[in-house]
Design an enzyme around this catalytic site. Structure first.
Site, mmCIF file in Angstrom:
data_model
loop_
_atom_site.group_PDB
_atom_site.id
_atom_site.type_symbol
_atom_site.label_atom_id
_atom_site.label_comp_id
_atom_site.label_asym_id
_atom_site.label_seq_id
_atom_site.Cartn_x
_atom_site.Cartn_y
_atom_site.Cartn_z
ATOM 1 N N GLN A 234 9.493 6.126 -1.058
ATOM 2 C CA GLN A 234 8.047 6.382 -0.954
ATOM 3 C C GLN A 234 7.440 5.444 0.086
ATOM 4 O O GLN A 234 7.500 4.216 -0.054
ATOM 5 C CB GLN A 234 7.340 6.215 -2.314
ATOM 6 C CG GLN A 234 5.923 6.735 -2.340
ATOM 7 C CD GLN A 234 5.845 8.273 -2.130
ATOM 8 O OE1 GLN A 234 6.845 8.973 -2.187
ATOM 9 N NE2 GLN A 234 4.668 8.775 -1.838
ATOM 10 N N LEU A 235 6.852 6.042 1.082
ATOM 11 C CA LEU A 235 6.309 5.266 2.196
ATOM 12 C C LEU A 235 5.367 4.183 1.689
ATOM 13 O O LEU A 235 4.412 4.466 0.960
ATOM 14 C CB LEU A 235 5.554 6.198 3.153
ATOM 15 C CG LEU A 235 5.049 5.496 4.428
ATOM 16 C CD1 LEU A 235 6.220 5.153 5.350
ATOM 17 C CD2 LEU A 235 4.025 6.374 5.159
ATOM 18 N N HIS A 236 5.667 2.930 2.080
ATOM 19 C CA HIS A 236 4.811 1.821 1.645
ATOM 20 C C HIS A 236 4.652 0.802 2.758
ATOM 21 O O HIS A 236 5.591 0.489 3.474
ATOM 22 C CB HIS A 236 5.364 1.159 0.375
ATOM 23 C CG HIS A 236 6.802 0.773 0.467
ATOM 24 N ND1 HIS A 236 7.829 1.649 0.209
ATOM 25 C CD2 HIS A 236 7.397 -0.412 0.789
ATOM 26 C CE1 HIS A 236 8.988 1.034 0.372
ATOM 27 N NE2 HIS A 236 8.763 -0.214 0.729
ATOM 28 N N LEU A 237 3.431 0.305 2.825
ATOM 29 C CA LEU A 237 3.090 -0.702 3.836
ATOM 30 C C LEU A 237 3.097 -2.068 3.164
ATOM 31 O O LEU A 237 2.465 -2.252 2.122
ATOM 32 C CB LEU A 237 1.683 -0.389 4.362
ATOM 33 C CG LEU A 237 1.052 -1.422 5.294
ATOM 34 C CD1 LEU A 237 1.717 -1.369 6.677
ATOM 35 C CD2 LEU A 237 -0.456 -1.161 5.457
ATOM 36 N N VAL B 243 0.894 -1.169 0.000
ATOM 37 C CA VAL B 243 0.000 0.000 0.000
ATOM 38 C C VAL B 243 0.925 1.210 0.000
ATOM 39 O O VAL B 243 1.719 1.409 0.923
ATOM 40 C CB VAL B 243 -0.918 0.026 1.246
ATOM 41 C CG1 VAL B 243 -1.800 1.269 1.223
ATOM 42 C CG2 VAL B 243 -1.753 -1.239 1.330
#
Ligand code: AMP
Length: 760
Positions: free
Chosen positions: A659-662, A603
């Site tokens: 890029q921040l990702h879960l 995500v």
């Protein structure tokens, strides 16, 4: 033009016999293309088919694809084919050049007749198949001629005939009419009146009667450009910019009204092409290192495909010296099969050190199939590049690295002192070292293609990543600061003394420190093939600590080009929509490209400036909660499909990708992409920060606890369920397939694990 009908190599003589021929006719409307085809078809003993887009669809206008299909069918039936289309721009020809993969001869017949004649013919006609007649014809002819790009041997033609008046046309007609089913024609470029044109004469030497065009004869008699042997470099017959301008000026003389525009357009067109970042690269390891060509071509295509979407308008060009190059024709055919966009990737025949001056192709970056010492010599492309670049390249190379291990690449900025820079416009050379299969060379892999293929993949990955990093660093420069090879060399020289600054400090420092590129997946292979020093370290993730680059948006981190893939997706999801699971205003959900488990998705936050967990603060709390909710939604969806799965949602303390990702990852870890300790430990130790914990910590303290990346490799390999230790990944993997121990207690709390609802 003298007739070349007698050049025909009759059946029974030397040389290749009886291949079908594809003749691409080129010329403005009214230049006589259809008449040419009709006359040959009526009178020739050879079976010919005329392919015309205006009539391809049962007599009606159709598509280029239909033309290609019909042409391929005719060729397979042993017929020769005329492609009756204007084909005046190189790009319009590219798709048809792919027919060359069908083992046929590719010819061009250029009906380069005066514009005035074409216009007057097309205006007068009344029954044109494409309904191009009357007043509108003049405008179309003029507009097409503005875009004219004369063909070159390097596009893949074995023979080009230029007809500039009616007697030239008649001579060409006689040639094709007289061509028997098994005859062949000499290769080369004929009828060009530019005095600088060089002629590929090699094959003509072997023919009984050679009809050398007059310009070639005079050059030869002056001792210039005497016929090269067939196996040597195919010289490009045309200096594109100059040739276009001069021939258009000729036209303009007769068609006064359009003259100035034509010249200006032609110049602009060339300079805009010069702006397109382009990497020219030789096939790695297939020559001296004797790597299998089939396998190598597969890998080239695989890697090109992998990088295409990251390229933007930048281009990759595979170069070899001769039209007979096996690797070039394999790659061309495979690229065509895969429908790879020829704007971004194509093959080119020419000397990689003279692509601009000889081939009209400006490549700002070239790759060198280097040796591990990064030294000149050895022959082949390495010797040619070092020699063409002069001592500047050796000096610059030493500054970047002292040696290279197989699978790696090093980017070397080239100063303006190098002739390769000043005359060819090459600003960077990327040295790359591939695997060796030649027992007479160091570190031979003794036929181990498993290892060899891995290393070759790594080599191309490193090369393309290096190129992307150059492209990105140039993109960040103010417009106009990148030197251009233009029509005015004095401008170039004036600018060039500043050249080293172009890649200085900001991007250059990154390249210097992080100049050796290796792929994430390469680590396991690293050192397995050879022990030559790789004395430059690459951090996990393509991040370096230089604090003077703004490649990343936050925390002064620098991200290598390959580490920006997720960022690019987040910023432009519309470009990737076929690969994405869900797009909202705030997030993108996508499958992990290298899933480490049966189900592994990401995500991805879409806001700019939030590169990684270290950037997250209280103001992002809402965002974190929404990301968690989105992850949960997808995990639950997967659980509906397979209730045996168990999910964990979390972030890497130090991610590899910007890029921040879960991560939403199932706990089976059943994946061929899970290959090493780093992969395992980043998902199963405290390095993996559960989303629920991150939310709690941010809420309570404004920041999340992060584990440093070095610790990951120091920790043992332990089963994530029973915590037993294992000596290596294969043993661990075989253990986890059978381990049914309950998950550790801490994971069973606070919703860290997401399971299917129990029946009870
Ligand atoms: P991290 O180490 O947390 O940055 O994880 C990055 C993840 O992104 C890894 O699991 C990679 O396998 C994955 N990945 C790398 N490139 C791509 C890409 N282009 N598309 C989707 N996932 C990618």
């Amino acid at each position: 033009m003298d007739t070349d009908v007698d050049d025909t190599c009759k059946a029974g003589g030397e040389g290749e016999k009886g291949k079908p021929i594809v003749v691409l006719l080129m010329g403005a409307p009214g230049s006589g293309k259809s008449t040419f085809c009709d006359q040959v078809i009526r009178s020739s003993a050879r079976p010919w088919v005329r392919i015309c887009q205006d009539t391809i669809n049962n007599g009606k206008s159709g598509t280029k694809v239909q033309c290609l299909k019909n042409a391929a069918r005719a060729l397979k039936e042993g017929k020769s084919v005329f492609i009756d289309r204007c084909n005046l721009e190189r790009e319009q020809r590219v798709d048809f050049m792919r027919l060359g993969a069908l083992q046929v001869e590719m010819h061009a017949v250029v009906l380069d007749l005066p514009a005035k004649l074409c216009v007057s013919r097309s205006v007068k006609r009344t029954d044109h198949e494409g309904n191009l007649q009357g007043g509108k014809a003049a405008a179309v002819v003029n507009s097409m001629l503005r875009k004219k790009e004369l063909p070159k041997l390097s596009e893949g033609f074995s023979r080009i005939v230029f007809c500039q008046n009616e007697s030239d046309v008649q001579a060409a007609l006689d040639t094709y009419i007289g061509l028997g089913a098994l005859d062949t024609l000499p290769h080369g470029c004929f009828g060009q009146k530019n005095p600088d044109a060089k002629v590929q004469l090699g094959i003509m030497k072997f023919l009984k009667k050679v009809d050398v065009p007059s310009n070639a004869r005079s050059n030869a008699s002056r001792g210039q450009d005497s016929a090269p042997p067939e196996s040597t470099e195919v010289k490009n017959p045309i200096c594109e910019g100059r040739e276009n301008i001069s021939s258009l000026s000729d036209t303009a003389g007769e068609e006064g009204k359009i003259s100035d525009d034509l010249v200006v357009d032609s110049v602009n067109q060339n300079s805009s092409l010069n702006d397109v970042p382009t990497l020219a690269f030789p096939s790695i390891s297939t020559s001296d290192f004797q790597f299998n060509h089939e396998k190598a071509s597969d890998i080239i295509i695989e890697k090109v495909e992998e990088f295409l979407y990251k390229l933007g308008n930048a281009r990759l060009v595979l170069v070899d010296l001769t039209h007979g190059s096996k690797i070039l024709s394999l790659v061309r055919a495979k690229a065509a099969q895969k429908n790879i966009n020829p704007k971004n990737f194509f093959t080119f025949v020419g000397d990689i050190t003279r692509l601009h001056s000889r081939g009209g192709l400006h490549c700002n970056v070239i790759a060198n199939a280097a040796n591990w010492r990064l030294k000149p010599g050895g022959g082949g492309v390495n010797a040619a590049i070092f020699s063409a670049a002069g001592p500047a390249l050796e000096v610059a190379t030493k500054e970047q690295a002292k040696s290279l291990s197989p699978g790696n690449a090093v980017v070397v900025p080239l100063s303006s002192a190098s002739p390769l820079h000043s005359s060819e416009g090459v600003t960077h050379v990327i040295h790359v070292l591939g695997p060796n299969m030649n027992p007479n060379r160091p570190n031979c892999l003794d036929g181990d293609y498993l290892k060899g293929c891995k290393i070759l993949r790594m080599a191309y990955t490193s090369l393309f990543e290096g190129f992307l990093s150059v492209v990105r660093s140039q993109e960040k420069l103010p417009k106009g600061s990148i030197e251009k090879i233009g029509s005015k060399p004095s401008v170039l020289l004036g600018h060039s003394k500043d050249a080293p600054k172009i890649f200085s400090l900001k991007s250059d420092q990154k390249i210097k420190r992080d100049g050796v590129y290796e792929h994430e997946r390469s680590k396991k292979c690293k050192g397995s093939q050879n022990e030559v020093g790789s004395d430059i370290n690459v951090s996990r993730a393509g991040k370096v600590n230089a604090n003077n680059d703004n490649t990343g948006g936050s925390n002064s981190k620098v991200w290598a080009s390959w580490a920006q893939a997720l960022y690019n997706i987040a910023m432009h999801p519309e470009k990737h929509k076929d690969d994405l699971l869900e797009i909202t205003d705030d997030f993108v959900v996508l499958n992990d490209l290298y899933p480490k488990a049966k189900k592994h998705i990401l995500v991805l936050a879409r806001c700019d400036g939030l590169d990684h967990l270290a950037d997250v603060s209280k103001e992002h709390l809402q965002l974190l909660k929404m990301m968690h909710a989105m992850g949960l939604k997808w995990a639950e969806k997967f659980l509906l499909e397979d209730a045996s799965l168990v999910f964990r949602l979390g972030y890497h303390s130090v991610p590899s990708m910007r890029q921040l990702h879960l991560h939403v990852i199932s706990q089976d870890f059943d994946s061929k992409h899970l290959k090493n300790k780093k992969h395992w430990n980043t998902f199963t130790t405290a390095f993996f920060r559960d989303s629920v914990d991150v939310i709690e910590e941010i809420s309570n303290h404004g920041k999340a606890t992060l584990m440093d990346e070095e610790s990951v490799l120091l920790m043992e390999l332990r089963c994530h369920r029973c915590r037993s230790a294992h000596p290596n990944i294969p043993r661990l993997k075989s253990h986890i397939t059978n381990c049914r121990a309950p998950f550790p207690a801490n994971l069973l709390q606070n919703g860290r694990l997401v399971l299917a609802p129990s029946d009870t």
